[in-house]
Motif scaffolding. Structure first.
Motif, PDB file in Angstrom:
ATOM      1  N   LEU A 128      14.641  42.303  99.835  1.00  0.00           N
ATOM      2  CA  LEU A 128      14.596  43.793  99.649  1.00  0.00           C
ATOM      3  C   LEU A 128      15.683  44.213 100.598  1.00  0.00           C
ATOM      4  N   LEU A 129      16.397  43.621 101.553  1.00  0.00           N
ATOM      5  CA  LEU A 129      17.284  44.341 102.347  1.00  0.00           C
ATOM      6  C   LEU A 129      18.435  43.960 101.547  1.00  0.00           C
ATOM      7  N   GLY A 130      18.738  42.869 100.693  1.00  0.00           N
ATOM      8  CA  GLY A 130      20.118  42.550  99.877  1.00  0.00           C
ATOM      9  C   GLY A 130      20.694  43.759  99.256  1.00  0.00           C
ATOM     10  N   PRO A 131      20.097  44.554  98.481  1.00  0.00           N
ATOM     11  CA  PRO A 131      20.762  45.632  97.671  1.00  0.00           C
ATOM     12  C   PRO A 131      21.397  46.883  98.677  1.00  0.00           C
ATOM     13  N   LEU A 175      10.202  55.953 105.103  1.00  0.00           N
ATOM     14  CA  LEU A 175      10.688  55.566 106.332  1.00  0.00           C
ATOM     15  C   LEU A 175      11.789  54.525 106.325  1.00  0.00           C
ATOM     16  N   THR A 176      12.124  53.775 105.215  1.00  0.00           N
ATOM     17  CA  THR A 176      13.334  53.072 104.965  1.00  0.00           C
ATOM     18  C   THR A 176      14.392  54.032 104.690  1.00  0.00           C
ATOM     19  N   ALA A 177      14.300  55.071 104.094  1.00  0.00           N
ATOM     20  CA  ALA A 177      15.142  55.940 103.580  1.00  0.00           C
ATOM     21  C   ALA A 177      15.840  56.735 104.848  1.00  0.00           C
ATOM     22  N   PRO A 179      26.594  47.433 109.784  1.00  0.00           N
ATOM     23  CA  PRO A 179      25.801  46.219 110.483  1.00  0.00           C
ATOM     24  C   PRO A 179      24.678  46.778 111.489  1.00  0.00           C
ATOM     25  N   LYS A 180      25.042  48.052 112.111  1.00  0.00           N
ATOM     26  CA  LYS A 180      24.087  48.637 113.006  1.00  0.00           C
ATOM     27  C   LYS A 180      22.908  49.185 112.255  1.00  0.00           C
ATOM     28  N   ARG A 181      23.284  49.983 111.170  1.00  0.00           N
ATOM     29  CA  ARG A 181      22.222  50.683 110.269  1.00  0.00           C
ATOM     30  C   ARG A 181      21.456  49.444 109.475  1.00  0.00           C
ATOM     31  N   ARG A 182      21.953  48.395 109.444  1.00  0.00           N
ATOM     32  CA  ARG A 182      21.372  47.231 108.651  1.00  0.00           C
ATOM     33  C   ARG A 182      20.148  46.826 109.403  1.00  0.00           C
ATOM     34  N   HIS A 183      20.527  46.566 110.749  1.00  0.00           N
ATOM     35  CA  HIS A 183      19.330  46.390 111.778  1.00  0.00           C
ATOM     36  C   HIS A 183      18.275  47.359 111.623  1.00  0.00           C
ATOM     37  N   LEU A 184      18.363  48.621 111.633  1.00  0.00           N
ATOM     38  CA  LEU A 184      17.202  49.469 111.567  1.00  0.00           C
ATOM     39  C   LEU A 184      16.597  49.425 110.007  1.00  0.00           C
ATOM     40  N   VAL A 185      17.406  49.201 109.008  1.00  0.00           N
ATOM     41  CA  VAL A 185      16.873  49.228 107.599  1.00  0.00           C
ATOM     42  C   VAL A 185      16.021  47.854 107.483  1.00  0.00           C
ATOM     43  N   ARG A 186      16.241  46.800 108.265  1.00  0.00           N
ATOM     44  CA  ARG A 186      15.550  45.444 108.383  1.00  0.00           C
ATOM     45  C   ARG A 186      14.547  45.730 109.021  1.00  0.00           C
ATOM     46  N   ALA A 187      14.304  46.313 110.071  1.00  0.00           N
ATOM     47  CA  ALA A 187      13.058  46.718 110.664  1.00  0.00           C
ATOM     48  C   ALA A 187      12.062  47.516 110.043  1.00  0.00           C
ATOM     49  N   ALA A 188      12.761  48.517 109.240  1.00  0.00           N
ATOM     50  CA  ALA A 188      11.675  49.403 108.434  1.00  0.00           C
ATOM     51  C   ALA A 188      11.206  48.643 107.351  1.00  0.00           C
TER      52      ALA A 188
END
Length: 235
Positions: A158-161, A206-208, A166-175
């Motif tokens: 789900l994170l792939g697309p 939340l992810t948005a 990188p900083k924001r990716r960490h937050l998205v991965r957590a969500a």
């Protein structure tokens, strides 16, 4: 008379015994399989009622109507018994289909489809899943690792697309990691009474927020301070 007896005790008779052997073996095999199935179903029942941590070999034996030795003869260790139990339970469910999720390139659409699929599965299997996840540390190591690997696979799929820093990716991965958890679904839909679709939209939101954080102006807003009602003076 003698000839009849000799014929009965001769090749014809021996042939009859040979012919009956497959029947006896088939009947015995069926009995063995029936016993094995009763043990599996007994384990499923106990896992779904008292949980894996409180399920004992003696309890399984009593539930299945067999001896402890019989249980061990069919399943020499906890791993093989748990695996058979898990496989049997899954045949009665409709598991999440992650292959379908991957057909969606838009990240939020993929997330929405995946969470809808997962939450459907969680709701249908809530009674068993609550006990499996609640007793996770009591599960055989192979199955604990399997649950962790499945969770990580879901997150990465789900994170792939998402195209973020990188900083924001960490937050998205957590969500996303929070959204796909069974306990997140249960808190929202069982403890707080949301419908699955509402829980899905809440987690997509939340992810948005992790992808596109609110502007500084929005973040700086504060609730109005409590004070005297309009038209009155403070004393």
């Amino acid at each position: 008379m003698y000839n009849e007896i000799s014929t009965m005790g001769g090749p014809v008779s021996r042939g009859s015994r040979k012919g009956s052997r497959p029947y006896r073996m088939t009947k015995r095999s069926a009995a063995v399989e029936d016993t094995r199935q009763r043990i599996i179903e007994a384990t499923v029942t106990l896992h779904g009622t008292v949980g894996p941590a409180a399920t004992t070999v003696m309890g399984v034996a009593e539930q299945a109507g067999v001896t402890r030795a019989t249980v061990y003869r069919h399943f020499p260790d906890d791993t093989t018994l748990f695996e058979a139990c898990s496989n049997h339970w899954l045949t009665q469910q409709v598991p999440p289909n992650s292959s379908e999720w991957l057909l969606y390139d838009d990240p939020f659409e993929r997330l929405r489809v995946a969470l809808t699929d997962l939450y459907r599965f969680y709701r249908a299997g809530e009674s068993m899943l609550r006990r499996i996840y609640g007793d996770k540390q009591s599960l055989p190591q192979k199955h604990r690792e399997g649950l962790d690997a499945r969770h990580e696979f879901f997150c990465q799929a789900l994170l792939g697309p998402f195209s973020v820093s990188p900083k924001r990716r960490h937050l998205v991965r957590a969500a996303i990691g929070h959204a796909v958890e069974f306990w997140t679904w249960r808190s929202l839909c069982v403890d707080n009474g949301l419908e699955d679709r509402d829980a899905v939209e809440l987690m997509v939101g939340l992810t948005a927020a992790a992808v596109h954080p609110p502007s500084p102006r929005v973040r700086s807003r504060r609730p109005p301070a409590s004070g005297p009602a309009p038209g009155t003076r403070a004393r």
